[in-house]
Design a protein around this motif. Sequence first.
Motif, PDB file in Angstrom:
ATOM      1  N   PHE A 195     106.254   9.571  32.123  1.00  0.00           N
ATOM      2  CA  PHE A 195     107.796   9.404  32.610  1.00  0.00           C
ATOM      3  C   PHE A 195     107.331   8.641  34.036  1.00  0.00           C
ATOM      4  N   GLY A 196     107.034   7.767  34.216  1.00  0.00           N
ATOM      5  CA  GLY A 196     106.456   7.127  35.854  1.00  0.00           C
ATOM      6  C   GLY A 196     107.501   6.215  36.427  1.00  0.00           C
ATOM      7  N   PHE A 197     108.115   6.386  37.098  1.00  0.00           N
ATOM      8  CA  PHE A 197     109.195   5.039  37.290  1.00  0.00           C
ATOM      9  C   PHE A 197     109.185   5.391  39.192  1.00  0.00           C
ATOM     10  N   ALA A 198     110.041   4.547  39.838  1.00  0.00           N
ATOM     11  CA  ALA A 198     110.210   4.832  41.093  1.00  0.00           C
ATOM     12  C   ALA A 198     112.187   4.139  41.265  1.00  0.00           C
ATOM     13  N   LYS A 206     109.213   1.047  37.017  1.00  0.00           N
ATOM     14  CA  LYS A 206     108.336   0.839  36.237  1.00  0.00           C
ATOM     15  C   LYS A 206     107.352   0.807  36.909  1.00  0.00           C
ATOM     16  N   ILE A 207     106.264   2.209  36.643  1.00  0.00           N
ATOM     17  CA  ILE A 207     105.213   1.966  37.460  1.00  0.00           C
ATOM     18  C   ILE A 207     104.813   1.676  35.925  1.00  0.00           C
ATOM     19  N   PRO A 208     103.574   0.455  35.912  1.00  0.00           N
ATOM     20  CA  PRO A 208     102.586   0.498  34.139  1.00  0.00           C
ATOM     21  C   PRO A 208     102.135   1.553  34.245  1.00  0.00           C
ATOM     22  N   GLN A 209     101.840   2.120  33.585  1.00  0.00           N
ATOM     23  CA  GLN A 209     100.925   3.004  32.739  1.00  0.00           C
ATOM     24  C   GLN A 209      99.168   2.828  32.046  1.00  0.00           C
TER      25      GLN A 209
ATOM     26  N   TYR B  93     105.678   4.122  46.864  1.00  0.00           N
ATOM     27  CA  TYR B  93     105.342   3.944  45.258  1.00  0.00           C
ATOM     28  C   TYR B  93     105.689   3.194  44.794  1.00  0.00           C
ATOM     29  N   ALA B  97     104.464  -0.246  42.112  1.00  0.00           N
ATOM     30  CA  ALA B  97     105.367  -0.315  40.947  1.00  0.00           C
ATOM     31  C   ALA B  97     105.368  -1.562  40.875  1.00  0.00           C
ATOM     32  N   GLN B 101     103.000  -3.965  38.277  1.00  0.00           N
ATOM     33  CA  GLN B 101     103.729  -4.708  37.218  1.00  0.00           C
ATOM     34  C   GLN B 101     103.661  -6.459  37.404  1.00  0.00           C
ATOM     35  N   ASP B 244     112.841  11.749  29.090  1.00  0.00           N
ATOM     36  CA  ASP B 244     111.408  12.165  28.911  1.00  0.00           C
ATOM     37  C   ASP B 244     111.573  12.503  27.732  1.00  0.00           C
TER      38      ASP B 244
END
Lengths: 341, 341, 341
Positions: A195-198, A206-209, B93, B97, B101, B244
Amino acid sequence: MADPRFFHRAGPHSLGSLAELSGARLGNAANPAQMIEDVAPLETAGPADVTFLDNRKYIEAFETSAAGAAFVTEALAPRAPEGMALLISREPYKAFARAAQAFYPQMPPQPGRHPSAAIDPSAIVPEDCAIGPHAVIEAGVRLGRCCAVGANTVIGAGVEIGDDCRIAANVTLSHALIGARVVLHPGVRIGQAGFGFAPDPGGAVKIPQLGRVIIGDDVDIGANTTIDRGSGHDTVIGAGSMIDNLVQIGHNVVLGRGCILAGQVGISGSTKLGDYVMAGGQAGFAGHLTIGSGARIGAQAGLMRDVPAGESVIGAPAVPLPTFWRQIAVINRLARKKDKG
Amino acid sequence: MADPRFFHRAGPHSLGSLAELSGARLGNAANPAQMIEDVAPLETAGPADVTFLDNRKYIEAFETSAAGAAFVTEALAPRAPEGMALLISREPYKAFARAAQAFYPQMPPQPGRHPSAAIDPSAIVPEDCAIGPHAVIEAGVRLGRCCAVGANTVIGAGVEIGDDCRIAANVTLSHALIGARVVLHPGVRIGQAGFGFAPDPGGAVKIPQLGRVIIGDDVDIGANTTIDRGSGHDTVIGAGSMIDNLVQIGHNVVLGRGCILAGQVGISGSTKLGDYVMAGGQAGFAGHLTIGSGARIGAQAGLMRDVPAGESVIGAPAVPLPTFWRQIAVINRLARKKDKG
Amino acid sequence: MADPRFFHRAGPHSLGSLAELSGARLGNAANPAQMIEDVAPLETAGPADVTFLDNRKYIEAFETSAAGAAFVTEALAPRAPEGMALLISREPYKAFARAAQAFYPQMPPQPGRHPSAAIDPSAIVPEDCAIGPHAVIEAGVRLGRCCAVGANTVIGAGVEIGDDCRIAANVTLSHALIGARVVLHPGVRIGQAGFGFAPDPGGAVKIPQLGRVIIGDDVDIGANTTIDRGSGHDTVIGAGSMIDNLVQIGHNVVLGRGCILAGQVGISGSTKLGDYVMAGGQAGFAGHLTIGSGARIGAQAGLMRDVPAGESVIGAPAVPLPTFWRQIAVINRLARKKDKG
């Protein structure tokens, strides 16, 4: 007796051999040559069965049990009914577990690949593995020896799995490196993006995981539990950890060795647990916390702060156990007072 | 560096281009032509990597980081180690992100249909979609352009899905209309009948569940989350909402735009959330409530009443945040008093 | 009107026949011959639809509804808008449910076996069952008449299932005996090994889980719910019980008849519920408890002790409902006092 449609029994075993394999000591009246045919609960055991007493709640059932033999502590042995052979142990539950394993040994998987399984030619799948119907094993996967992969399970590209793992049906795995003797129950989800996003007015960014899930040896993960891969660091489950059903583990979470998480526990991103941490059902951990080794987290606890090693906490927000009970006592007293006056 | 078994990197990118694409400003000492090869966390980044500092908990790791460059706020920039190039941003952050990307762009799905997929001839599946092994696409389904459907996923009759959706493995969808760019993680269940029945001595009388699930554009739904279809009205998930893992959403629930629900949240039937509502992990909502836009619901909160727009609540039963902390302070004080005297 | 892509309507039905099948009484102005075409919610119903009023929250919507007819209690009948035909019932929700069933009757499954299903030759699968794509039915399974087994569902060796069961897609079943007319929603996991082990410095010693899951007739189990098999005794779900999504039921748990568990409830091992126990969402039960028949457990309650029959409890630790509200009142009063002075 366990239902023969589902379970295959080995044995019989003599009382003497059960004592030896379990580390128990035979009580005075017990005959080491007496043969035991099966394990059974207190209430249903008969003269050819061995049972156990571990929880004082069941002393009455123990006193009236028809079991031929029982694992029990020294202290509770005098409560045994007449004629019951006793296997005295300081840890009767563990001793019984070893006996039960002797009667119902885990079988190696039956080697073979169901013709409907979709296995990428680049995947390494040893001949002694059992691959179920409609399983999917993508490019570059490496399975260890003697693994079982259940029906309709999907193992994503590049995943590595150690020897003797049991992966049940309808599991999804990706972005993961998994140790030996790991058990994954049905519906487990490992390695999906966390669950990674700003937040942003134009829509969440979304932050690439980019991390993985690393699972140590001898880990057991319950049905429909979800473990997200790390965002940059890895998500790590320490060796020997036991995780129950419907548990949620966020990205970058680290569990040390031998942690025990009961059903529906939730651990938010980047929280780190030391070794042998125990958490009761439905406990929730905020993100970025540090939980010391040996900490015990009560059921439904809500953790908003770090917990020192060895501490027992409960409540929401969680406090040390004695504080919690004082809080409850105070509230009860005040509520009673209000009631009277 | 992200594990190449699982991730494919683009780049390198110059500091100048990273600043531009992220909206950050280069710090004084930074050379726009400096090439950056990858993104990495503070602790593992090296001279060719860019990292970020967003949470004050990690200032120490920032001060000792070997990263070549970092996104950071103006305020924390002075804490940077010598030689680190800085990308100054009010939202480091989010800026990071965007950089991440650029290094790890999302790839379009590789078009094709696995021969084992069961696709009804009446389903519309554009040629640029990727349909995984053993996927099932029933009669009348309409997929948009460039969608991916994972292995063993089942899309029930009549479901419509917009462009560029990513549906992971082992998902079940029915009775749903889904927007564009929606991401469904493994094990998501959407559209099953909700918990609708009238108790009766002769056995529960089930109410046919005749609504749908409507999911807006850019929604992200976590692993093993369940969303029941409406009973008469529809269940609605507003555009841009992020949900989530292991979240339960009952029938007729309405989420506005951009709502954020953390892991294991539960929302009972017919409750309506405005736009941009946030709920922490394990929060629970009773049925038939109205939660105003911008409300923030704390982790493990228990909502039994409506919440006005913009309000922050926590606790069970939930109260405004300041009230909650006063309650906690009072209980702590009384419990300490009891302890002493 | 329900979306015809997903639902197929029967009817029309006359007001008279709706009154008869639902046990309602026609209001004075109602014409028994008036034809009704569909069911609909208060807000969207038109002159040819029948709706219902059950929750006082929706009186306003009732007063302005354009529905041609409505199920309503005697007490609220006077609030009806002019021209609405009334079907008077003491239980309008239940009466409406029966009407809705008449408009949307459940269809028997369309018999057939998808050629991709993997059905063991020793399994008994009657000809009138519907077996979906990629379903797996292992050795010795016995299905009853007229069962539906969804796509990608796995039924493990030896499982027995009664007549008229509806098993959705992506379900996993093992070690289970299941009654008639049972509904299992997508992602249900039944019969996996429970959380049974004895901690040991050398690694947890797992106890073979030798019981089964026994599910009575007319049980309904929600999406992604998990029910572990017993460890020696069986796990038992009593007839007519309704279980919502994402519920966790540990090994040896026993539910009596007609229990109702809302979403995300968790019941720890060996806890026993009597008949008709109701539990609100996210309630948690410690292990080895006894919950009396007719007990009502509030949402998010944390049960650490037995609950007598008929008692209503809530809170964590759970207390009787009046005690809970007194506790809340006391805390609120003290927190307000602190605020002022």
